[in-house]
Design an enzyme around this catalytic site. Sequence first.
Site, mmCIF file in Angstrom:
data_model
loop_
_atom_site.group_PDB
_atom_site.id
_atom_site.type_symbol
_atom_site.label_atom_id
_atom_site.label_comp_id
_atom_site.label_asym_id
_atom_site.label_seq_id
_atom_site.Cartn_x
_atom_site.Cartn_y
_atom_site.Cartn_z
ATOM 1 N N HIS A 108 0.676 -1.318 -0.135
ATOM 2 C CA HIS A 108 -0.281 -0.381 -0.137
ATOM 3 C C HIS A 108 1.257 0.775 0.079
ATOM 4 O O HIS A 108 1.891 1.295 0.431
ATOM 5 C CB HIS A 108 -0.591 0.519 1.256
ATOM 6 C CG HIS A 108 0.103 0.177 2.276
ATOM 7 N ND1 HIS A 108 0.219 1.259 2.838
ATOM 8 C CD2 HIS A 108 0.206 -0.982 3.638
ATOM 9 C CE1 HIS A 108 1.175 0.796 4.149
ATOM 10 N NE2 HIS A 108 0.638 -0.895 4.887
ATOM 11 N N ARG A 156 -6.246 0.550 4.068
ATOM 12 C CA ARG A 156 -4.853 1.140 3.241
ATOM 13 C C ARG A 156 -4.235 -0.009 2.026
ATOM 14 O O ARG A 156 -4.366 0.930 0.963
ATOM 15 C CB ARG A 156 -3.847 1.461 3.780
ATOM 16 C CG ARG A 156 -3.045 0.295 4.680
ATOM 17 C CD ARG A 156 -2.358 -0.014 5.666
ATOM 18 N NE ARG A 156 -1.356 -0.411 6.976
ATOM 19 C CZ ARG A 156 -2.376 -1.130 8.246
ATOM 20 N NH1 ARG A 156 -3.071 -0.409 8.236
ATOM 21 N NH2 ARG A 156 -1.648 -1.753 8.182
ATOM 22 N N GLU A 193 -1.838 -6.706 7.422
ATOM 23 C CA GLU A 193 0.063 -6.924 7.949
ATOM 24 C C GLU A 193 -0.067 -7.545 9.254
ATOM 25 O O GLU A 193 -0.925 -7.995 9.843
ATOM 26 C CB GLU A 193 -0.951 -5.008 8.594
ATOM 27 C CG GLU A 193 1.506 -4.614 9.087
ATOM 28 C CD GLU A 193 2.660 -5.035 8.109
ATOM 29 O OE1 GLU A 193 3.064 -6.053 7.737
ATOM 30 O OE2 GLU A 193 3.299 -4.449 7.636
ATOM 31 N N HIS A 242 0.642 -5.629 2.289
ATOM 32 C CA HIS A 242 1.430 -5.283 3.220
ATOM 33 C C HIS A 242 2.422 -5.432 3.477
ATOM 34 O O HIS A 242 3.422 -6.278 2.640
ATOM 35 C CB HIS A 242 1.123 -5.287 4.811
ATOM 36 C CG HIS A 242 -0.372 -4.699 4.842
ATOM 37 N ND1 HIS A 242 -0.807 -3.351 5.370
ATOM 38 C CD2 HIS A 242 -1.699 -5.300 4.388
ATOM 39 C CE1 HIS A 242 -2.013 -3.394 4.602
ATOM 40 N NE2 HIS A 242 -2.542 -4.691 4.726
HETATM 41 O O1 LIG Z 1 4.168 -0.755 11.505
HETATM 42 C C1 LIG Z 1 3.753 -1.691 10.379
HETATM 43 O O2 LIG Z 1 2.711 -2.038 10.330
HETATM 44 C C2 LIG Z 1 5.313 -2.358 9.684
HETATM 45 C C3 LIG Z 1 4.239 -1.634 8.337
HETATM 46 O O3 LIG Z 1 4.800 -0.023 7.929
HETATM 47 O O4 LIG Z 1 6.283 -1.990 10.505
HETATM 48 P P1 LIG Z 1 7.469 -2.701 10.449
HETATM 49 O O5 LIG Z 1 8.500 -1.170 9.435
HETATM 50 O O6 LIG Z 1 7.935 -2.776 11.375
HETATM 51 O O7 LIG Z 1 7.458 -3.372 9.142
#
Ligand SMILES: O=C(O)[C@@H](CO)OP(=O)(O)O
Length: 342
Positions: free
Chosen positions: A97, A146, A200, A270
């Site tokens: 996204h 998102r 995610e 994600h």
């Molecule tokens: O905050 C989150 O959900 C993820 C992606 O933005 O973070 P990270 O960079 O730690 O994978």
Amino acid sequence: MANAMLHQTVGTLQLHGSSGIHFQGGNNSVRLVPKGFKVEVGFCKRGICSSGEKKFSIIQASASQTSVFDPVLSPSNNGTHESLKKSNEAALILIRHGESLWNEKNLFTGCVDVPLTKKGVEEAIEAGKRISNIPVDMIFTSALIRAQMTAMLAMTQHRRKKVPIIMHNENEQARVWSQIHSEDTIKQSIPVIAAWQLNERMYGELQGLNKQETADRFGKEKVHEWRRSYDIPPPNGESLEMCAERAVAYFKDEIEPQLLSGKNVMIAAHGNSLRSIIMYLDKLTSQEVISLELSTGIPMLYIFKEGKFIRRGSPIAPTEAGVYAYTRKLAQYRQKLDEMLH
Ligand SMILES: O=C(O)[C@@H](CO)OP(=O)(O)O
């Protein structure tokens, strides 16, 4: 089984008992599901009905390209699976996204459902331009806004101008109320399947915390371990390994069969759910995946051919000839669009 088709429900059957395969509906008994029909397994209200009955719907596959499941194409049918692996080719686009409001604020987001920023909207549109000449027959997104915004905004740029339509199969009423009653309209549509399994990674007690402040508090190394190690979960959250268990299983069960049947698929998801899928596609080790980072809004193209995923990188721009020359099919598709639109 993906509930992706734009279809007509032509009857409902129930499976009784455990003595072999025996479908029964009303006064009729059906032993075989005819070609062109699919059996969709559902569960009565809260999982299992009394005496273990499960609800089956027999669905007539639409004649259009968007009717997605043919039982003959089922990967469980090994002979067919092997021959399809050899004959079919399909494009697979993965896209993380665009920037979300919590990416902008540097907050751990995980399964919190946060929309895109203006920059994220622009990234999604830009991504759409890059893939505007690549065929898309089906779209899978996570259940989070998102990813869905990204998919929809990207598709506004597609030259084929098919309409992405979110499938609502959460219950019978939702399915019936969202039915389309024109074959022509169905042909001009792209089914969009939203699946929580592509969400995610659930970030547990880190959700909503500032990434920098968390590093200051717990130490840079600890936070890096939570964010990038394969099998160490953040407090009460999912490790990448746990995220892969659901995301890769979904990919294998629901998305791969579509690719096998020749459907071109886009997945909008994600950073971490896609990292786990890429780990599977590129056969990365748990060591190698640690350094895999995905930027927001950059589409990645794979060609699925002869049962293998061939990584083709990111299409640079819609005018870039190279990417479309990757396979004859892609080149032909683009040429057809050129002829149609000029
Ligand atoms: O905050 C989150 O959900 C993820 C992606 O933005 O973070 P990270 O960079 O730690 O994978």
